[in-house]
Scaffold this motif. Structure first.
Motif, short mmCIF file in Angstrom:
data_model
loop_
_atom_site.label_atom_id
_atom_site.label_comp_id
_atom_site.label_asym_id
_atom_site.label_seq_id
_atom_site.Cartn_x
_atom_site.Cartn_y
_atom_site.Cartn_z
N ARG A 20 -2.71 -1.63 8.48
CA ARG A 20 -2.07 -2.95 8.29
C ARG A 20 -0.84 -3.09 9.19
NH1 ARG A 20 -5.56 -5.17 8.00
NH2 ARG A 20 -7.06 -3.84 7.07
N TYR A 80 -4.61 3.08 5.02
CA TYR A 80 -4.73 1.63 4.92
C TYR A 80 -3.43 0.96 5.36
CZ TYR A 80 -5.26 -3.01 2.88
OH TYR A 80 -5.29 -4.38 2.69
N ILE A 118 -5.74 7.73 1.38
CA ILE A 118 -6.43 6.48 1.74
C ILE A 118 -5.44 5.32 1.76
CG2 ILE A 118 -8.13 4.79 0.92
CD1 ILE A 118 -9.79 7.23 -0.06
N GLY A 119 -4.53 5.28 0.80
CA GLY A 119 -3.51 4.22 0.77
C GLY A 119 -2.60 4.26 1.98
N ALA A 121 0.83 -1.21 0.00
CA ALA A 121 0.00 0.00 0.00
C ALA A 121 0.86 1.26 0.00
CB ALA A 121 -0.94 -0.01 1.20
N GLY A 123 -11.54 -7.72 9.55
CA GLY A 123 -11.04 -7.16 8.30
C GLY A 123 -10.97 -8.16 7.17
#
Length: 156
Positions: A91, A87, A83-84, A30, A112
């Motif tokens: 993670r 994210y 957003i990446g 990501a 998730g």
């Protein structure tokens, strides 16, 4: 015991470290994707999409690809980058928690991964193949392992 010492939960599922590495890898991907988008900006995406539309002789006035082409802007790319990164941070946070055998991380990972299952099944329906089955099986294994970890913790 000091706060820096690591005391793993002896009842935690042994596959938590493997899942933690997998989640960290997704975070790295990501970050790489977000970085690539931030560096390239919207123009290479627009050029690639225009070439795709021309190559397949698609209607430039109707359909998903022309709509997507119109939506690609500097602001949209910046939003996708943010957003990446968010994210990726989730993670990495989950991976850290799984590595440390934290119950909240097992909950986060289980929920998730379970969220993706209906989409995985739909993907198999629309595009059957080994790759769609592999994604479904990986997500099922992750949900099962984290669910088992949570059940073992409840029994203690």
């Amino acid at each position: 015991m000091t706060a820096m010492q690591y005391n793993p939960d002896p009842h935690a599922h042994p596959g938590l470290h493997l899942i933690a590495v997998f989640e960290a890898f997704k975070g790295v991907l990501a970050v790489a994707a977000a970085t690539g988008l931030a560096v390239l900006g919207p123009q290479p995406l627009r050029t690639w999409l225009e070439e795709l539309i021309q190559r397949f002789h698609l209607d430039t006035r109707h359909g998903l690809l022309p709509d997507l082409l119109n939506a690609i802007s500097p602001g949209a790319v910046q939003l996708v980058v943010v957003i990446g990164i968010v994210y990726a941070l989730i993670r990495f946070f989950e991976a850290w928690g799984l590595w440390r055998a934290r119950a909240w991380a097992s909950w986060l990972g289980c929920i998730g991964s379970a969220i993706y299952l209906p989409f995985d099944i739909y993907a198999i329906y629309r595009h059957p193949g080994w790759h769609t089955w592999a994604v479904l099986i990986i997500n099922l294994v992750v949900v099962a392992a984290l669910g088992r970890d949570l059940l073992k913790r409840r029994r203690i």
